[in-house]
Design a protein around this motif. Structure first.
Motif, PDB file in Angstrom:
ATOM      1  N   ARG A 117      -1.783 -11.519   9.067  1.00  0.00           N
ATOM      2  CA  ARG A 117      -2.145 -10.441   7.858  1.00  0.00           C
ATOM      3  C   ARG A 117      -2.195  -8.984   8.834  1.00  0.00           C
ATOM      4  N   LEU A 118      -2.073  -8.473   7.167  1.00  0.00           N
ATOM      5  CA  LEU A 118      -1.570  -7.066   7.089  1.00  0.00           C
ATOM      6  C   LEU A 118      -2.698  -5.725   7.243  1.00  0.00           C
ATOM      7  N   ALA A 119      -3.716  -5.444   7.383  1.00  0.00           N
ATOM      8  CA  ALA A 119      -4.642  -4.240   7.290  1.00  0.00           C
ATOM      9  C   ALA A 119      -3.933  -3.162   7.087  1.00  0.00           C
ATOM     10  N   LEU A 120      -4.575  -2.588   6.217  1.00  0.00           N
ATOM     11  CA  LEU A 120      -3.870  -0.979   6.083  1.00  0.00           C
ATOM     12  C   LEU A 120      -4.629  -0.626   5.328  1.00  0.00           C
ATOM     13  N   ARG A 121      -4.766   0.680   5.686  1.00  0.00           N
ATOM     14  CA  ARG A 121      -5.510   2.095   5.539  1.00  0.00           C
ATOM     15  C   ARG A 121      -4.691   2.804   4.959  1.00  0.00           C
ATOM     16  N   PRO A 162      -4.020   6.257  -2.334  1.00  0.00           N
ATOM     17  CA  PRO A 162      -4.001   4.856  -2.837  1.00  0.00           C
ATOM     18  C   PRO A 162      -2.870   5.613  -3.358  1.00  0.00           C
ATOM     19  N   ALA A 163      -2.212   4.510  -2.892  1.00  0.00           N
ATOM     20  CA  ALA A 163      -0.490   4.433  -3.540  1.00  0.00           C
ATOM     21  C   ALA A 163      -0.846   2.853  -4.921  1.00  0.00           C
ATOM     22  N   PRO A 164      -0.553   3.459  -6.479  1.00  0.00           N
ATOM     23  CA  PRO A 164      -1.004   2.588  -7.037  1.00  0.00           C
ATOM     24  C   PRO A 164       0.216   1.937  -7.384  1.00  0.00           C
ATOM     25  N   ALA A 165       1.706   2.354  -7.017  1.00  0.00           N
ATOM     26  CA  ALA A 165       3.048   1.166  -7.293  1.00  0.00           C
ATOM     27  C   ALA A 165       2.796   0.320  -6.301  1.00  0.00           C
ATOM     28  N   LEU A 166       1.721   0.069  -5.382  1.00  0.00           N
ATOM     29  CA  LEU A 166       1.966  -0.445  -3.922  1.00  0.00           C
ATOM     30  C   LEU A 166       2.229  -2.139  -4.722  1.00  0.00           C
ATOM     31  N   ASP A 186      -9.067  -2.565  -2.174  1.00  0.00           N
ATOM     32  CA  ASP A 186     -10.706  -2.186  -2.310  1.00  0.00           C
ATOM     33  C   ASP A 186     -11.043  -1.440  -3.313  1.00  0.00           C
ATOM     34  N   PRO A 187     -11.813  -0.985  -3.521  1.00  0.00           N
ATOM     35  CA  PRO A 187     -11.876  -0.902  -5.327  1.00  0.00           C
ATOM     36  C   PRO A 187     -10.952   0.576  -5.518  1.00  0.00           C
ATOM     37  N   SER A 188     -11.668   1.687  -3.618  1.00  0.00           N
ATOM     38  CA  SER A 188     -11.207   2.924  -3.762  1.00  0.00           C
ATOM     39  C   SER A 188      -9.493   2.689  -3.811  1.00  0.00           C
ATOM     40  N   GLY A 189      -9.374   1.926  -3.562  1.00  0.00           N
ATOM     41  CA  GLY A 189      -7.769   1.801  -2.687  1.00  0.00           C
ATOM     42  C   GLY A 189      -6.748   2.347  -2.035  1.00  0.00           C
ATOM     43  N   LEU A 190      -7.788   2.628  -0.465  1.00  0.00           N
ATOM     44  CA  LEU A 190      -7.156   3.007   0.335  1.00  0.00           C
ATOM     45  C   LEU A 190      -7.608   1.816   1.313  1.00  0.00           C
ATOM     46  N   ASP A 208      -2.041   5.567   6.783  1.00  0.00           N
ATOM     47  CA  ASP A 208      -2.948   6.407   8.168  1.00  0.00           C
ATOM     48  C   ASP A 208      -3.574   5.031   9.319  1.00  0.00           C
ATOM     49  N   ASP A 209      -3.279   4.165   9.040  1.00  0.00           N
ATOM     50  CA  ASP A 209      -3.788   3.188  10.232  1.00  0.00           C
ATOM     51  C   ASP A 209      -3.349   1.991   8.954  1.00  0.00           C
ATOM     52  N   PHE A 210      -3.231   0.302  10.909  1.00  0.00           N
ATOM     53  CA  PHE A 210      -2.545  -0.494   9.955  1.00  0.00           C
ATOM     54  C   PHE A 210      -3.204  -1.065  11.700  1.00  0.00           C
ATOM     55  N   THR A 211      -3.200  -2.473  10.712  1.00  0.00           N
ATOM     56  CA  THR A 211      -4.321  -3.673  12.175  1.00  0.00           C
ATOM     57  C   THR A 211      -2.825  -5.184  11.463  1.00  0.00           C
ATOM     58  N   PHE A 212      -2.281  -5.198  12.495  1.00  0.00           N
ATOM     59  CA  PHE A 212      -1.048  -6.779  12.398  1.00  0.00           C
ATOM     60  C   PHE A 212      -1.433  -7.531  13.388  1.00  0.00           C
TER      61      PHE A 212
END
Length: 317
Positions: free
Chosen positions: A228-232, A236-240, A256-260, A283-287
């Motif tokens: 699992r990769l958690a991105l912050r 927002p990146a709409p095309a992600l 999440d609703p903010s897209g962040l 901004d940050d991530f956890t893998f």
């Protein structure tokens, strides 16, 4: 021991309790010197299988052999070749650890060396002079481990062996198993501690509702493991989602609703994903690390009659 025979060989092994299903049609074998992980939650059929291996219950049909001996009709010979640790061990509480181990050693045709017992006690840091009723759950488990290993059996059957051990002792225990493997000992390891199995097993069997759904090399299982990769994101990146779907082995778990804040599920090679992340406002991530649990949960999350994924076709069952 019939030296030319496999340590464990089950053929269409079936046990029913009246109308209730125990295990059905289990066919698998364990090679000499192999560590074989046997996985499944309570009620999957692990304990029923182990009891048949030990000659404690008779199969309804099919067969299971240990070193060529039938586990039911030749149980005396099979028991002599097995070191066993039950999942829910009960000890004689008014004995000291030393007295308990001496009592069990008396049942063995082969002599148990006091030096071997002392060595194991030192490795596991357990005082065998204390009465069992005064010991913690972890220290009682250590006595059970010593009982299983002390006579140098060529086959170990260990059911939830690290239950109650603290994390440091779990590491020591895995090292003990590695040493046993180097000596040529065959190990069947039944456990809920999936990380423990992953560290030591050569192959893994997954049991579901009394049936084998996969028996695979650990190397093949690792290729199916999900991380699992958690991105912050900074923005927002709409095309992600669309860009992620274009990558093999990567899917969007949640946004999440903010897209962040985005969570991705990742299998297989990560290089294409890393190239994508380099283009995003991360901004940050956890893998998280890969683990066997993702494969295990795949089978138990599917419908009972669902077929295994194509990646596991060809498994020896």
């Amino acid at each position: 021991m019939r030296s030319s025979q496999l340590p464990i060989e089950a053929k269409q092994l079936t046990k029913r309790y009246g109308a209730q299903r125990g295990v059905t049609g289990l066919t698998f074998s364990v090679e000499p010197g192999e560590v074989f992980g046997f996985l499944g939650p309570n009620g999957a059929g692990k304990t029923t299988t182990i009891r048949q291996l030990l000659g404690l219950i008779r199969p309804t049909s099919g067969s299971v052999h240990v070193f060529g001996y039938d586990c039911w009709s030749e149980s005396k010979q099979t028991k002599a070749s097995i070191g066993y640790l039950p999942g829910d061990i009960h000890l004689y509480e008014n004995l000291t650890g030393q007295e308990f181990l001496a009592f069990f050693a008396a049942f063995r045709s082969a002599a148990v060396e006091e030096r071997r017992v002392a060595e194991l006690a030192q490795r596991l840091e357990i005082d065998l002079r204390r009465k069992i009723k005064h010991l913690s759950k972890g220290n009682r488990q250590k006595i059970g481990i010593i009982q299983a290993l002390m006579h140098g059996a060529p086959l170990l059957i260990l059911d939830e062996p690290s239950s109650g051990l603290d994390p440091l002792k779990q590491v020591d225990f895995i090292e003990l198993l590695r040493e046993e493997k180097e000596r040529g000992t065959t190990i069947l390891l039944s456990s809920h501690a999936l990380v423990e199995v992953e560290r030591i097993a050569d192959r893994v069997a997954i049991v579901r509702e009394g049936e084998l759904v996969a028996v695979e090399q650990m190397s093949a299982i690792r290729r199916l493991q999900e991380r699992r990769l958690a991105l912050r994101l900074r923005e927002p990146a709409p095309a992600l989602p669309e860009r992620v779907r274009a990558l093999d082995g990567v899917s969007v778990v949640s946004v999440d609703p903010s897209g962040l804040n985005v969570e991705l599920a990742v299998r297989g090679a990560v290089q294409p994903l890393l190239r994508l992340l380099a283009e995003l406002p991360v901004d940050d991530f956890t893998f998280g690390p890969a683990d066997l649990e993702s494969v295990f949960l795949h089978y138990y999350g599917a419908a009972p009659d669902a077929a295994p994924e194509p990646a596991l076709k060809g498994a020896v069952v």
